[in-house]
Design an enzyme around this catalytic site. Structure first.
Site, PDB file in Angstrom:
ATOM      1  N   ARG A  36       0.794  -1.080   0.189  1.00 23.39           N
ATOM      2  CA  ARG A  36       0.058   0.075   0.139  1.00 23.39           C
ATOM      3  C   ARG A  36       0.862   1.488  -0.173  1.00 23.39           C
ATOM      4  O   ARG A  36       0.581   2.175  -0.355  1.00 23.39           O
ATOM      5  CB  ARG A  36      -0.854  -0.079   1.256  1.00 23.39           C
ATOM      6  CG  ARG A  36      -2.212  -0.900   1.113  1.00 23.39           C
ATOM      7  CD  ARG A  36      -3.040  -0.629   2.150  1.00 23.39           C
ATOM      8  NE  ARG A  36      -4.127  -1.540   1.827  1.00 23.39           N
ATOM      9  CZ  ARG A  36      -5.376  -1.694   2.876  1.00 23.39           C
ATOM     10  NH1 ARG A  36      -5.141  -1.264   4.176  1.00 23.39           N
ATOM     11  NH2 ARG A  36      -6.375  -2.296   2.487  1.00 23.39           N
ATOM     12  N   LYS A 193     -17.301 -18.213   4.017  1.00 21.24           N
ATOM     13  CA  LYS A 193     -18.477 -18.177   4.497  1.00 21.24           C
ATOM     14  C   LYS A 193     -19.479 -17.437   3.167  1.00 21.24           C
ATOM     15  O   LYS A 193     -19.012 -16.107   2.743  1.00 21.24           O
ATOM     16  CB  LYS A 193     -18.744 -17.212   5.706  1.00 21.24           C
ATOM     17  CG  LYS A 193     -18.251 -17.989   6.594  1.00 21.24           C
ATOM     18  CD  LYS A 193     -18.374 -17.143   8.254  1.00 21.24           C
ATOM     19  CE  LYS A 193     -18.207 -18.168   9.354  1.00 21.24           C
ATOM     20  NZ  LYS A 193     -18.449 -17.235  10.500  1.00 21.24           N
ATOM     21  N   GLY A 353      -8.449  -8.977   0.877  1.00 20.71           N
ATOM     22  CA  GLY A 353      -7.157  -9.253   1.484  1.00 20.71           C
ATOM     23  C   GLY A 353      -6.484 -10.778   1.522  1.00 20.71           C
ATOM     24  O   GLY A 353      -5.489 -10.826   0.898  1.00 20.71           O
ATOM     25  N   GLY A 376     -12.337  -4.233   2.108  1.00 18.18           N
ATOM     26  CA  GLY A 376     -13.540  -4.006   2.270  1.00 18.18           C
ATOM     27  C   GLY A 376     -14.077  -3.303   1.124  1.00 18.18           C
ATOM     28  O   GLY A 376     -15.184  -3.359   0.739  1.00 18.18           O
TER      29      GLY A 376
HETATM   30  C1  3PG Z   1      -8.601  -1.627   5.404  1.00 18.33           C
HETATM   31  O1  3PG Z   1      -7.385  -1.904   5.846  1.00 18.33           O
HETATM   32  O2  3PG Z   1      -9.285  -2.289   4.717  1.00 18.33           O
HETATM   33  C2  3PG Z   1      -8.628  -0.218   5.295  1.00 18.33           C
HETATM   34  O3  3PG Z   1      -7.655   0.649   5.770  1.00 18.33           O
HETATM   35  C3  3PG Z   1      -9.989   0.216   6.012  1.00 18.33           C
HETATM   36  O4  3PG Z   1      -9.980   0.115   7.426  1.00 18.33           O
HETATM   37  P1  3PG Z   1     -11.099  -0.103   8.219  1.00 18.33           P
HETATM   38  O5  3PG Z   1     -11.798  -1.493   8.091  1.00 18.33           O
HETATM   39  O6  3PG Z   1     -10.520  -0.162   9.625  1.00 18.33           O
HETATM   40  O7  3PG Z   1     -12.055   0.865   7.951  1.00 18.33           O
HETATM   41 MG    MG Z   2     -10.930  -3.738   6.670  1.00 20.88          MG
END
Ligand code: 3PG
Ligand code: MG
Length: 395
Positions: A36, A193, A353, A376
């Site tokens: 990142r 899931k 991820g 996310g």
């Molecule tokens: C992540 O790592 O997915 C982003 O930086 C968002 O982080 P968060 O889910 O804590 O908002």
């Molecule tokens: Mg996250």
């Protein structure tokens, strides 16, 4: 409607308030994956090349509005300096006077925005304060764009704004994969899931031509058709949901591919003794048996399917890829996708991820057309949801 880029705004002698996502994994004070950080380097370089000075805003972890020493951004400064090739000034309590006292091409890193509870509350007072720190706002944090926070949306409305280079690349790649893809377009959706990917599956079946379901999720779909999968991970309360998704796919003309065989073991452990068994509605495993990976016939069928596609979206592994040999199907399918990408026959976009970790393990991440830095936010974009951080950039 669209967003500005760094090319659309005059940055000369401007302090460019730049939201980045450097929420990177750290162990014993060392960054274990700097992806990142590396991916925002072009934005930093371009702002400076255009005569501007980046003032970086970012969160780290989830400190919930408190000062948490372990979540300070200060220890990340050496990694930032390595990636940017210049020194970085760190400031815990920023002010415009402090910023104006720095060199006109300085890179300034502000302490974790989430140390204030006003950040996640998207408090207008915090947005107003942040806006005093810059002349222009640049959002380069696609992976935090699903959060409507003071530093991602609030401040965007108060300054001339634009997308950074990484934000631009993410949006262009995701639009090419789902909004206007070369068809046929397929997706691999895997992972443990169904419950975490319901919205994703419901949106995808309406938009794509082929859906490959893998991982623990596939067990729920097979069990919903009548298979008895012993001790396999599955969500019994989602059988009717799984049948609904199959029906929605059939209505929309989306072909769903479930595993036709699986690697089955009696313990969840690396190198556990295992067999490959056929999987279908009539499968009946023993009570202690678990499906931990798709089998070789499934991997071959998936690879063959990839050959019929022009675009592939990938989210989630096909098995328990962290414990060999249950990474076999994921690795085989990922290599097939990589080969088709290398020969120019397939556009491949992956995100999430675990997905990126799995593709790195298969050694194919470099071959994919685009790997998103988002977890996310990638999912929410693929679910068809509006991302507030992106919406705030719309002109
Ligand atoms: C992540 O790592 O997915 C982003 O930086 C968002 O982080 P968060 O889910 O804590 O908002
Ligand atoms: Mg996250």
């Amino acid at each position: 409607m669209g967003w500005n880029t760094l090319d659309d705004i005059d940055l000369k002698n401007k302090r460019v308030l730049t939201r980045v996502d450097i929420n990177v994994p750290v162990e014993d004070g060392h960054v274990t994956d700097a992806t990142r950080i590396e991916r925002i380097a072009p934005t930093i370089a371009d702002i400076r090349a255009k005569g501007g000075s980046p003032v970086l805003l970012a969160h780290f972890g989830r400190p919930k509005g408190q000062y948490v020493p372990e979540m300070s951004l200060k220890p990340l400064v050496p990694a930032l300096e390595d990636a940017f090739g210049c020194s970085v000034v760190f400031v815990e309590r920023p002010s415009r006077d402090f910023i104006d006292a720095q060199a006109s091409d300085a890179v300034i890193m502000v302490e974790n925005t989430r140390f204030s509870s006003m950040e996640e509350a998207n408090d207008p007072q915090m947005a107003q304060f942040l806006a005093t720190l810059g002349d222009v706002f640049c959002n380069d944090a696609f992976s935090a764009a699903h959060r409507a926070h003071a530093s991602t949306t609030g401040v965007a409305h108060l300054l001339p704004n634009c997308a950074g280079r990484l934000m631009q690349a993410e949006l262009q790649a995701l639009e090419a994969a789902l909004s206007a893809p070369k068809r046929p377009v397929g997706a691999v959706v895997g992972g443990a899931k169904v419950s975490t990917k319901l919205d994703l599956l419901e949106n995808l079946v309406k938009k794509i031509d082929v859906l490959v379901i893998g991982g623990g999720m596939a067990n729920t779909f097979l069990a919903a058709q009548g298979a008895d999968l012993g001790a396999s991970l599955q969500e019994a309360d989602l059988h009717s949901t799984a049948r609904d998704i199959m029906a929605a796919a059939a209505d929309a003309g989306c072909t769903v591919i479930l595993p036709v065989d699986g690697r089955v073991a009696r313990e969840f452990a690396a190198h556990a003794a295992h067999d490959v068994v056929a999987l279908n509605a009539d499968t009946s495993l023993e009570a202690d048996q678990m499906v931990l990976d798709a089998g070789d016939a499934s991997a071959a069928q998936i690879a063959e399917t990839f050959g019929t596609l022009k675009t592939l979206i990938w989210n989630g592994p096909l098995g328990a890829f962290e414990i060999p040999p249950f990474d076999t199907a994921t690795v085989a399918a990922a290599r097939a996708a990589a080969d088709l990408t290398n020969s120019g026959d397939l556009v491949t976009v992956a995100g999430g991820g675990d997905t990126v970790a799995a593709l790195n393990q298969a050694g194919v991440a470099e071959s994919f057309t685009y790997i998103s830095t988002a977890g996310g936010a990638f999912l929410e974009w693929m679910e068809g949801k509006e991302l507030p951080g992106v919406a705030a950039l719309m002109q």
